[in-house]
Design an enzyme around this catalytic site. Structure first.
Site, mmCIF file in Angstrom:
data_model
loop_
_atom_site.group_PDB
_atom_site.id
_atom_site.type_symbol
_atom_site.label_atom_id
_atom_site.label_comp_id
_atom_site.label_asym_id
_atom_site.label_seq_id
_atom_site.Cartn_x
_atom_site.Cartn_y
_atom_site.Cartn_z
ATOM 1 N N GLY A 7 0.777 -1.383 -0.102
ATOM 2 C CA GLY A 7 -0.019 0.198 -0.005
ATOM 3 C C GLY A 7 0.773 1.370 -0.133
ATOM 4 C CG LEU A 101 -1.996 0.112 8.491
ATOM 5 C CD1 LEU A 101 -2.542 1.237 9.482
ATOM 6 C CD2 LEU A 101 -0.850 -0.339 8.972
ATOM 7 C CB SER A 103 -10.335 -0.064 9.781
ATOM 8 O OG SER A 103 -11.443 0.663 10.001
ATOM 9 C CB SER A 104 -12.201 2.715 14.425
ATOM 10 O OG SER A 104 -12.526 3.561 13.459
ATOM 11 C CB CYS A 105 -14.859 -0.573 10.261
ATOM 12 S SG CYS A 105 -14.861 1.052 9.099
ATOM 13 C CE1 TYR A 132 -11.501 -1.477 4.516
ATOM 14 C CE2 TYR A 132 -12.535 -0.685 6.508
ATOM 15 C CZ TYR A 132 -11.534 -0.559 5.637
ATOM 16 O OH TYR A 132 -10.478 -0.063 5.975
ATOM 17 C CE LYS A 136 -8.539 -3.341 6.554
ATOM 18 N NZ LYS A 136 -7.172 -2.986 6.616
ATOM 19 C CG HIS A 176 -12.758 7.965 4.255
ATOM 20 N ND1 HIS A 176 -11.274 7.569 3.725
ATOM 21 C CD2 HIS A 176 -13.268 7.046 4.478
ATOM 22 C CE1 HIS A 176 -11.233 6.243 3.638
ATOM 23 N NE2 HIS A 176 -12.542 5.599 4.070
HETATM 24 N N1 LIG Z 1 -7.660 5.983 5.294
HETATM 25 C C1 LIG Z 1 -8.252 5.804 6.608
HETATM 26 O O1 LIG Z 1 -8.797 6.779 6.960
HETATM 27 C C2 LIG Z 1 -7.790 4.616 7.335
HETATM 28 C C3 LIG Z 1 -8.123 4.503 8.535
HETATM 29 C C4 LIG Z 1 -7.778 3.363 9.479
HETATM 30 C C5 LIG Z 1 -7.272 2.300 8.858
HETATM 31 N N2 LIG Z 1 -6.894 2.601 7.291
HETATM 32 C C6 LIG Z 1 -6.284 1.381 6.897
HETATM 33 O O2 LIG Z 1 -5.173 1.730 6.284
HETATM 34 C C7 LIG Z 1 -4.950 0.793 5.256
HETATM 35 C C8 LIG Z 1 -4.490 1.903 3.869
HETATM 36 O O3 LIG Z 1 -5.460 2.751 3.831
HETATM 37 P P1 LIG Z 1 -5.392 3.715 2.701
HETATM 38 O O4 LIG Z 1 -6.216 4.912 3.110
HETATM 39 O O5 LIG Z 1 -3.844 4.154 2.498
HETATM 40 O O6 LIG Z 1 -6.042 3.288 1.447
HETATM 41 P P2 LIG Z 1 -5.606 3.729 0.029
HETATM 42 O O7 LIG Z 1 -5.124 5.182 -0.009
HETATM 43 O O8 LIG Z 1 -6.995 3.610 -0.799
HETATM 44 O O9 LIG Z 1 -4.628 2.989 -0.637
HETATM 45 C C9 LIG Z 1 -4.751 1.519 -1.077
HETATM 46 C C10 LIG Z 1 -3.509 1.107 -1.215
HETATM 47 O O10 LIG Z 1 -3.623 -0.366 -1.474
HETATM 48 C C11 LIG Z 1 -3.038 -1.109 -2.728
HETATM 49 N N3 LIG Z 1 -3.614 -1.899 -3.283
HETATM 50 C C12 LIG Z 1 -5.098 -2.080 -3.439
HETATM 51 N N4 LIG Z 1 -5.062 -3.379 -3.999
HETATM 52 C C13 LIG Z 1 -3.970 -3.904 -4.128
HETATM 53 C C14 LIG Z 1 -3.569 -5.188 -4.516
HETATM 54 N N5 LIG Z 1 -4.349 -5.982 -5.123
HETATM 55 N N6 LIG Z 1 -2.187 -5.396 -4.395
HETATM 56 C C15 LIG Z 1 -1.498 -4.803 -3.748
HETATM 57 N N7 LIG Z 1 -1.754 -3.507 -3.343
HETATM 58 C C16 LIG Z 1 -2.918 -3.095 -3.448
HETATM 59 C C17 LIG Z 1 -2.942 0.312 -3.360
HETATM 60 O O11 LIG Z 1 -2.020 0.114 -4.465
HETATM 61 P P3 LIG Z 1 -2.192 0.861 -5.856
HETATM 62 O O12 LIG Z 1 -2.485 2.103 -5.989
HETATM 63 O O13 LIG Z 1 -0.710 0.423 -6.517
HETATM 64 O O14 LIG Z 1 -3.166 -0.071 -6.622
HETATM 65 C C18 LIG Z 1 -2.656 1.355 -2.529
HETATM 66 O O15 LIG Z 1 -1.360 1.658 -2.208
HETATM 67 C C19 LIG Z 1 -6.028 0.058 4.983
HETATM 68 O O16 LIG Z 1 -5.837 -1.051 5.769
HETATM 69 C C20 LIG Z 1 -6.954 0.747 5.833
HETATM 70 O O17 LIG Z 1 -8.090 -0.131 6.357
HETATM 71 C C21 LIG Z 1 -7.169 3.724 6.621
#
Ligand SMILES: NC(=O)c1ccc[n+]([C@@H]2O[C@H](COP(=O)([O-])OP(=O)(O)OC[C@H]3O[C@@H](n4cnc5c(N)ncnc54)[C@H](OP(=O)(O)O)[C@@H]3O)[C@@H](O)[C@H]2O)c1
Length: 310
Positions: A7, A101, A103-105, A132, A136, A176
């Protein structure tokens, strides 16, 4: 310390790569094209070739309420498959440390706030993001099982509250709450609109941490991995109503219009505040206040995102 960051092109990953101390580590951050986590053979081959000391699993299929409601099966399968592939392959490859990682979900919709790590699986999930959340939870449990079953591996889960900031998605499809508010209020201001619509009554509460602070927690988690609890929330310890976030963004953007509520729209959980007792004992806290975080996010939006088609 050789780190595989999954990611790395996402919001969490890019903020980690942007952290001033990231150069302390040798970080590999393959894109999904270079390493598709849905392909178990590709994951095994990559780990065999690069042999990282630690994995940070920050890849996922992430989206807002609309995207989750539209395709719960896809959110469940993609997040489950990515998570089980990287965690199981890391175990097979003998990688001893992994930070997953969550998530609070993952917390039940009726759990008492603040949400404590032991409450996971103690009740029904919020239906708008159940697929989702199930994925998680399963991956965090898999991390626990491997940690219990094998003395040579320690796989831990950080459960961040909602994140906003630089490298966020501002598209109407994927964004979001906070980036959506920034986009909507900037649009209203730029087009002379006197009203902005809020979904629901705006009284639901949310905890939003600046993404640079989560990156800092991750850097600390790598450096002080052994002291990390098995599952640990990463949060602020306080929250604001959705109405208050609209007002805070309006103040930073100097928007003077009014807000109207559409009570027919889904709003998700009434409150989602994570408990930070474990985080405090571990010795970390977030530093960025809301106005500063909104200002930095808005500057990023204006520079890189505003001109993108929705
Ligand atoms: N954003 C939030 O508010 C938040 C809060 C709590 C927890 N989290 C957790 O943090 C983590 C990252 O969230 P984020 O907000 O950074 O998400 P994001 O911006 O949507 O990024 C998703 C990442 O996952 C990669 N990805 C998706 N499908 C893939 C696959 N098949 N193989 C390899 N990589 C893949 C994407 O890579 P490509 O771009 O190369 O496709 C991208 O780098 C998640 O687990 C999420 O649940 C996020």
């Amino acid at each position: 310390m050789r780190i595989l960051l999954t990611g790395g092109s996402g919001m969490v990953g890019r903020n980690f790569l942007d952290h001033p101390k990231v150069d302390l580590f040798e970080v590999f951050a393959p894109s999904s094209k270079e390493l598709n986590l849905l392909d178990i053979t590709a994951v095994k081959n990559w780990l065999a070739e690069y042999r990282p000391d630690l994995v940070i699993h920050a890849a996922g299929r992430v989206g807002g309420i609309q995207a989750n409601v539209k395709d719960p099966a896809g959110f469940l399968l993609d997040n489950l498959d990515m998570g089980r592939n990287i965690v199981a392959a890391a175990n097979q490859a003998g990688i001893s440390k992994l930070i997953n990682l969550g998530s609070s979900c993952m917390y039940p919709k009726s759990a008492e706030n603040p949400l404590r790590e032991h409450m996971i699986l103690s009740g029904d999930l919020e239906p708008t993001n159940e697929g989702y959340a199930l994925a998680k939870i399963a991956v965090s449990r898999l991390c626990e099982y491997y940690t219990q079953q094998s003395s040579r591996c320690s796989y831990k889960t950080l459960i961040p509250c909602n994140i906003y900031g630089r490298f966020d998605s501002f598209s109407s499809e994927k964004s979001h709450l906070l980036p959506a508010i920034i986009r909507k209020i900037d649009h209203a201001k730029s087009n002379g609109l006197t009203q902005v619509e809020i979904w629901g009554d705006g009284q639901a509460k949310r905890e939003f941490m600046y993404a640079g602070d989560l990156a800092d927690a991750l850097v600390q988690a790598v450096m002080r991995f052994d002291q990390l609890p098995q599952n640990m929330n990463i949060g602020l310890g306080f929250d604001h109503s959705i109405n208050a976030y609209y007002q805070a963004v309006a103040a930073v953007l100097d928007y003077k219009g009014e807000f109207v509520h559409d009570l027919n729209r889904p709003v998700g959980m009434a409150r989602k505040l994570v408990a930070i007792d474990k985080q405090k004992s571990w010795g970390w806290q977030a530093k960025t206040d809301l106005s500063t975080g909104i200002r930095l996010s808005y500057e990023y939006y204006l520079e890189f995102e505003k001109s993108r088609p929705c």
